[in-house]
Design an enzyme around this catalytic site. Structure first.
Site, short mmCIF file in Angstrom:
data_model
loop_
_atom_site.label_atom_id
_atom_site.label_comp_id
_atom_site.label_asym_id
_atom_site.label_seq_id
_atom_site.Cartn_x
_atom_site.Cartn_y
_atom_site.Cartn_z
CB ALA A 30 -22.06 125.60 20.55
CD GLU A 31 -16.76 125.27 21.77
OE1 GLU A 31 -16.07 125.94 22.18
OE2 GLU A 31 -16.87 124.12 22.20
CB THR A 32 -17.07 132.37 23.12
OG1 THR A 32 -18.28 132.46 23.39
CG2 THR A 32 -16.12 133.57 22.92
#
Length: 263
Positions: free
Chosen positions: A45-47
């Site tokens: 979903a996020e880096t």
């Protein structure tokens, strides 16, 4: 170039819960296209990417598709990496971001994030969005995202959105959609978060959504301290406080992986 990469489950008491985020500490910024490619390769979903700046860090967040203005779970994961693995000794960490200065500090065995509140206002959402969501909210609200308020936790848990249709309808607003309802058993409210516009059909645990949820439920329930549960498949718990123009969210993190990436 090479860099360390940490994968952390945020808002989780143990691995395989909460919301996974990748954290990449750097000494200087690569090209935006490189960071976006790393985020797409990670397919989380996020880096989060951080570079030292002043007394703190500059923090940026990428989904597999786009850079975003605010992300709670990846901020929590980044603070965890700094405290637990990179020797950050001060009691708080200051991050400079697209959404201003964000502060994370230790709070017992939790990490507490201080974020800007996003107070929702009533919104006349078209029936087509409810149809794509697969439910009939009792109230529609809006900030940057839409928020659908339901009467029961079971209604939120039972939602099975048509993500293609939902993404098409939300695209003109560049918005995600929060579904929420009162909780039970010591949980004040529950939620789910859908963001097909940003390449994420359903986010497991969404800190930024609670910038909207906490002010709404604090006013609705008449209390400033709230326990929230995001009832995605993985699920996650947040201990929250309404502080007027700010929202404090607390949670735990669990380490899943440390690796080295090449780019």
């Amino acid at each position: 170039m090479k860099a360390a990469l940490y994968q952390v489950d945020a808002f989780a008491d143990c691995v395989f819960g909460g919301n996974p985020a990748a954290v990449v500490p750097l000494e200087s910024w690569p090209a935006d296209a490189v960071m976006q490619a790393i985020a797409a390769e990670n397919n989380l979903a996020e880096t989060a990417f951080i570079v030292p700046e002043g007394e703190g860090y500059r923090l940026r967040w990428f989904t597999p598709a786009v850079e975003v203005d605010l992300c709670g779970h990846a901020t929590l994961a980044t603070a965890h990496v700094l405290f637990a693995h990179l020797g950050h000794a001060r009691p708080e960490i200051r991050f400079e971001t697209r959404s201003g200065t964000l502060v994370v500090e230790r709070d017992g065995d939790l990490l507490a994030m201080d974020f800007p509140a996003a107070k929702p206002k009533p919104y006349p959402a078209p029936d087509t969005i409810a149809e794509a969501l697969g439910g009939k909210p009792v109230v529609w609200m809006k900030t940057t995202n839409l928020m659908a308020v339901f009467g029961t936790e079971a209604e939120v848990a039972g939602l099975a959105p048509d993500f293609r249709a939902l993404g098409r309808l939300l695209a003109p607003m560049n918005a995600g959609l929060i579904a929420t309802a009162p909780g039970s058993g010591g949980i004040d409210f529950v939620s789910r978060f859908f963001a097909p516009v940003h390449g994420i059909d359903e986010d497991p645990v969404t800190g930024s959504a609670h910038c909207t949820l906490v002010p709404y439920w604090a006013k609705k329930l008449g209390k400033n301290d709230l326990v929230a549960r995001q009832i995605s498949k993985r699920g996650g718990t947040l201990w929250c406080s309404d502080a007027g123009e700010r929202v404090v969210m607390r949670g735990r993190c669990a380490d899943y992986m440390k690796a080295e990436i090449s780019f």
